[in-house]
Design an enzyme around this catalytic site. Structure first.
Site, mmCIF file in Angstrom:
data_model
loop_
_atom_site.group_PDB
_atom_site.id
_atom_site.type_symbol
_atom_site.label_atom_id
_atom_site.label_comp_id
_atom_site.label_asym_id
_atom_site.label_seq_id
_atom_site.Cartn_x
_atom_site.Cartn_y
_atom_site.Cartn_z
ATOM 1 N N LYS A 22 0.829 -1.211 0.000
ATOM 2 C CA LYS A 22 0.000 0.000 0.000
ATOM 3 C C LYS A 22 0.860 1.257 0.000
ATOM 4 O O LYS A 22 0.678 2.148 -0.821
ATOM 5 C CB LYS A 22 -0.911 0.014 1.239
ATOM 6 C CG LYS A 22 -1.577 1.359 1.478
ATOM 7 C CD LYS A 22 -2.461 1.373 2.698
ATOM 8 C CE LYS A 22 -1.808 1.868 3.958
ATOM 9 N NZ LYS A 22 -1.637 3.313 4.130
ATOM 10 N N ASN A 23 1.807 1.327 0.926
ATOM 11 C CA ASN A 23 2.538 2.586 1.084
ATOM 12 C C ASN A 23 3.531 2.865 -0.037
ATOM 13 O O ASN A 23 4.030 3.977 -0.160
ATOM 14 C CB ASN A 23 3.191 2.662 2.473
ATOM 15 C CG ASN A 23 2.139 2.861 3.561
ATOM 16 O OD1 ASN A 23 1.000 3.225 3.272
ATOM 17 N ND2 ASN A 23 2.510 2.599 4.802
ATOM 18 N N CYS A 116 -5.209 8.116 8.543
ATOM 19 C CA CYS A 116 -5.667 7.605 9.836
ATOM 20 C C CYS A 116 -5.444 8.635 10.928
ATOM 21 O O CYS A 116 -4.439 9.352 10.934
ATOM 22 C CB CYS A 116 -4.897 6.334 10.196
ATOM 23 S SG CYS A 116 -5.432 4.893 9.289
ATOM 24 N N ARG A 121 0.348 14.394 12.815
ATOM 25 C CA ARG A 121 0.763 14.227 11.429
ATOM 26 C C ARG A 121 0.941 15.543 10.656
ATOM 27 O O ARG A 121 0.308 15.758 9.607
ATOM 28 C CB ARG A 121 -0.180 13.270 10.687
ATOM 29 C CG ARG A 121 -0.395 11.964 11.433
ATOM 30 C CD ARG A 121 -1.123 10.942 10.620
ATOM 31 N NE ARG A 121 -0.236 10.209 9.734
ATOM 32 C CZ ARG A 121 -0.635 9.281 8.895
ATOM 33 N NH1 ARG A 121 -1.913 8.971 8.824
ATOM 34 N NH2 ARG A 121 0.226 8.657 8.124
ATOM 35 N N PRO A 122 1.789 16.430 11.146
ATOM 36 C CA PRO A 122 2.021 17.688 10.423
ATOM 37 C C PRO A 122 2.748 17.451 9.101
ATOM 38 O O PRO A 122 3.308 16.369 8.892
ATOM 39 C CB PRO A 122 2.904 18.489 11.379
ATOM 40 C CG PRO A 122 3.562 17.468 12.238
ATOM 41 C CD PRO A 122 2.639 16.292 12.330
ATOM 42 N N ASP A 124 5.008 19.914 7.976
ATOM 43 C CA ASP A 124 5.995 21.007 7.969
ATOM 44 C C ASP A 124 7.286 20.638 7.229
ATOM 45 O O ASP A 124 7.885 21.485 6.563
ATOM 46 C CB ASP A 124 6.313 21.442 9.405
ATOM 47 C CG ASP A 124 6.772 20.280 10.271
ATOM 48 O OD1 ASP A 124 5.991 19.322 10.441
ATOM 49 O OD2 ASP A 124 7.917 20.309 10.760
ATOM 50 N N GLN A 125 7.718 19.388 7.323
ATOM 51 C CA GLN A 125 8.981 19.001 6.681
ATOM 52 C C GLN A 125 8.841 18.974 5.156
ATOM 53 O O GLN A 125 9.781 19.274 4.422
ATOM 54 C CB GLN A 125 9.460 17.627 7.185
ATOM 55 C CG GLN A 125 9.741 17.599 8.672
ATOM 56 C CD GLN A 125 10.771 18.627 9.085
ATOM 57 O OE1 GLN A 125 11.890 18.648 8.585
ATOM 58 N NE2 GLN A 125 10.394 19.508 10.002
ATOM 59 N N ASP A 304 3.672 0.612 12.120
ATOM 60 C CA ASP A 304 2.454 0.032 11.529
ATOM 61 C C ASP A 304 2.199 -1.405 11.991
ATOM 62 O O ASP A 304 1.125 -1.951 11.735
ATOM 63 C CB ASP A 304 2.536 0.060 9.990
ATOM 64 C CG ASP A 304 2.589 1.478 9.460
ATOM 65 O OD1 ASP A 304 2.245 2.403 10.202
ATOM 66 O OD2 ASP A 304 2.988 1.652 8.297
ATOM 67 N N ARG A 396 -9.067 -0.162 3.458
ATOM 68 C CA ARG A 396 -8.180 0.813 2.808
ATOM 69 C C ARG A 396 -6.797 0.233 2.582
ATOM 70 O O ARG A 396 -6.059 0.702 1.716
ATOM 71 C CB ARG A 396 -8.020 2.042 3.715
ATOM 72 C CG ARG A 396 -9.171 3.012 3.658
ATOM 73 C CD ARG A 396 -8.848 4.266 4.440
ATOM 74 N NE ARG A 396 -7.436 4.561 4.315
ATOM 75 C CZ ARG A 396 -6.638 4.937 5.306
ATOM 76 N NH1 ARG A 396 -7.114 5.076 6.516
ATOM 77 N NH2 ARG A 396 -5.365 5.178 5.104
#
Ligand code: EPU
Length: 417
Positions: A22-23, A116, A121-122, A124-125, A304, A396
Site C-alpha cells: 500500500k505505502n 488515519c 501528522r504535520p 511542515d517538513q 504500523d 483501505r
C-alpha cells in the site's frame, strides 16, 4: 458501515499470497504524473486508497486503466487545477499528488491531506522541502496554494526521517534545476521503490534507502514499467496471525529482509519460523516469552505493526512493554483488546501488556487501519464471536483480507449494515 464477523479459534493452514505494498503504491501512482509519457505499474493492490488516487488522477485529466494488478497511467493531458477538499482528505498520500504537480507544473492548489487519525501528522517538513527548492507556499486555513517561478536544487535537512517528506522532496526535486541533497532521509523500502520507478523514467536519484539521497534534476521523464514491492506490513500482519493460530501457515511473495525486525521479535518470543527464499512458514507458539518492543523508522520495528503485535503480546507470559515513538495516538486498539479480556495498561508513550490472557469475542470498533487489523487478529484467536465495526479502515489497506483468511481456514465474513 461495513463490519467483519469472526468466529474465533479456527486454526489457519495453507498459503496466503502477499499483495503489492500500500505505502509504495500510493506513492508510485502520484509519481506517474511526472512522466510525459505512458507508465505502467504492476502488482497494484486492490484497496480503496488506490481507488481514491485513481479518482484524483482522473479528476486532473489523466487516463487511468486497470487490468488485474496492472495500472496504466497516461498523464500527458493533465492540468494542475485545484483539488477539492473532499478528495484531498480521502487519504494521506494525496500530498504526493501535490508534490508531483508542483514538480511538473510549478503550481498546485490543494487541501491538507487525510489519513488515519493516529496523531498530529504535520506536513511542515514537506513544506520546508518545497521552500528550500524555491517554492512559495500560501496557507489559508486548510488550503495550500504553492507556486514556483523556478525549482532549483538545494540541500534539505529533515528534522526527522519522515517517509512522506522524503518522498515529497524527491518528487519536487526530480525535475528541478541542479542537485538536491536530502539529509536525514527516511530509509524505508517504499522510498527505494519510488526512486527506482522515477529512475526508470529517466530521473537521476542515488542513495535511496540510505539517509542521504542525491537527486540531479532532469527536464524530461518518459515511459516506464515498474512493480510494486510486496507489502511488508501485510506480511507482518499475517505472520502474527500465524503465530497466534497458525498450523504451518505459509506466507509467500515476501521480501524477508523487509520483515527482519518482526522475525527477530517472534523468535525472541520462542516462535519457530521456517524461512524460504520468498516465503515464511509459521505455526502457533506455546509458552511464549515476553518481549519489549520500541517502534522506529526502518530498519527498526515498524509503527504500523505495533498494534497487530499487541494482540500477540497478550499471549506472552509476563509483562511485555511496547513503546510507540512515532505517533502520540496509536493505542486506540487497547481499550477494545481489554474488553476482549486482555490486561493492558497505557502509560504515556508505552503500554504494559500482562499475559497470557484468554481472549473472548466482543463487539469492537476499528478506529484506524492497523487498530482494525489488531482486532481482526484478536477475533481470530478469541473464543466465540467477534464483530469489528467500521472496517472501511481495514479495507483501505488490506487487499482481499476476507478471501485470504477464508482460504486458510478462518470463519470470517464481511457485512454491510
Ligand atoms: N512528522 C512531522 N512533520 C512532517 C512529517 C512527519 O513532524 O512534516 C512526524 C510525524 O508526526 C510522525 C513522524 O514524523 O511522528 C513520522 O511520520 P512520517 O512522515 O514518516 O509518516 P507518513 O509519511 O505520514 C508513512 C506511512 C504510515 C507509516 C509512517 C511511518 C504512507 C502513506 N504512510 O506515513 O503508514 O506509519 O510512514 O512508517 O506511506 C499505515 O500504513 O497504517 C500508516 C499510517
Amino acid at each position: 458501515m461495513k463490519r467483519i464477523r469472526i468466529e474465533g479459534g479456527h486454526p489457519l493452514t495453507g498459503t496466503i499470497r502477499i499483495s503489492g505494498a500500500k505505502n509504495s503504491a500510493v506513492a508510485l501512482v502520484p509519481a506517474s504524473l511526472l512522466s510525459d509519457e505512458v507508465v505502467k505499474i504492476d502488482n497494484i493492490p486492490n484497496i480503496s486508497d488506490i481507488d481514491a488516487l485513481n479518482e484524483i488522477l482522473t479528476y486532473l485529466g489523466a487516463k487511468v486503466s486497470r487490468e488485474g494488478t496492472l495500472m496504466t497511467i497516461d498523464s500527458s493531458n493533465v492540468v494542475s487545477k485545484e483539488i477539492p477538499e473532499e478528495i484531498s482528505k480521502k487519504l494521506r498520500a494525496s500530498y504526493y499528488v501535490m508534490s508531483a504537480l508542483l514538480g511538473k507544473y510549478k503550481h498546485v492548489e490543494m487541501y491538507f491531506p487525510g489519513g488515519c487519525s493516529i496523531g498530529a501528522r504535520p506536513i511542515d517538513q514537506t513544506l520546508k522541502g518545497y521552500r528550500a527548492l524555491g517554492a512559495v507556499v500560501k496557507e489559508e486555513g486548510n488550503k495550500y496554494t504553492i507556486d514556483a517561478e523556478e525549482l532549483i536544487g538545494a540541500e534539505v535537512y529533515l528534522d526527522m526521517p519522515s517517509v512522506g517528506a522524503t518522498v515529497n522532496t524527491i518528487l519536487v526535486a526530480v525535475k528541478a534545476k541542479g542537485e538536491t541533497v536530502i539529509e536525514n532521509a527516511a530509509k524505508e523500502p517504499e522510498i527505494v521503490n519510488v526512486a527506482t520507478f522515477l529512475n526508470n523514467m529517466g530521473a537521476k536519484i542515488t542513495g535511496a534507502g540510505t539517509s542521504t539521497i542525491h537527486i540531479t534534476g532532469v527536464s524530461h521523464l518518459g515511459k516506464c514499467y515498474t512493480e510494486v514491492i510486496p507489502d511488508r506490513i501485510e506480511t507482518g500482519t499475517y505472520m502474527i496471525a500465524g503465530a497466534l493460530v497458525g498450523e504451518n501457515l505459509r506466507i509467500e511473495n515476501v521480501i524477508l529482509e523487509h520483515v527482519d525486525s518482526l522475525i527477530n521479535k517472534l523468535k525472541e518470543m520462542g516462535i519457530s519460523i521456517k524461512e524460504e527464499e520468498d516465503a515464511v512458514i509459521i505455526s502457533r507458539g506455546e509458552n511464549l516469552k515476553k518481549v519489549n518492543v520500541k517502534t522506529l523508522g526502518y530498519p527498526g520495528f515498524p509503527t504500523d505493526l505495533q498494534q497487530p503485535l499487541t494482540t500477540l503480546l497478550t499471549q506472552c507470559e509476563g509483562e511485555s512493554v511496547l513503546e510507540e515513538t512515532l505517533y502520540e495516538n496509536r493505542f486506540k486498539n487497547v481499550p477494545y483488546l481489554n474488553e476482549m479480556g486482555a490486561n493492558i495498561e497505557i502509560d504515556g508513550k508505552k503500554i504494559h501488556v500482562k499475559g497470557p490472557t484468554l481472549l473472548q469475542g466482543a463487539e469492537v470498533e476499528a478506529t484506524d487501519l492497523r487498530a482494525g487489523a489488531c482486532l481482526v487478529l484478536a477475533g481470530l484467536k478469541a473464543e466465540g464471536e467477534t464483530i469489528v465495526n467500521n472496517v472501511e479502515h481495514v479495507l483501505r489497506g488490506y487487499e482481499n483480507i476476507i478471501e485470504k483468511l477464508t482460504t486458510v481456514g478462518a470463519k470470517i465474513e464481511l457485512e454491510e449494515i
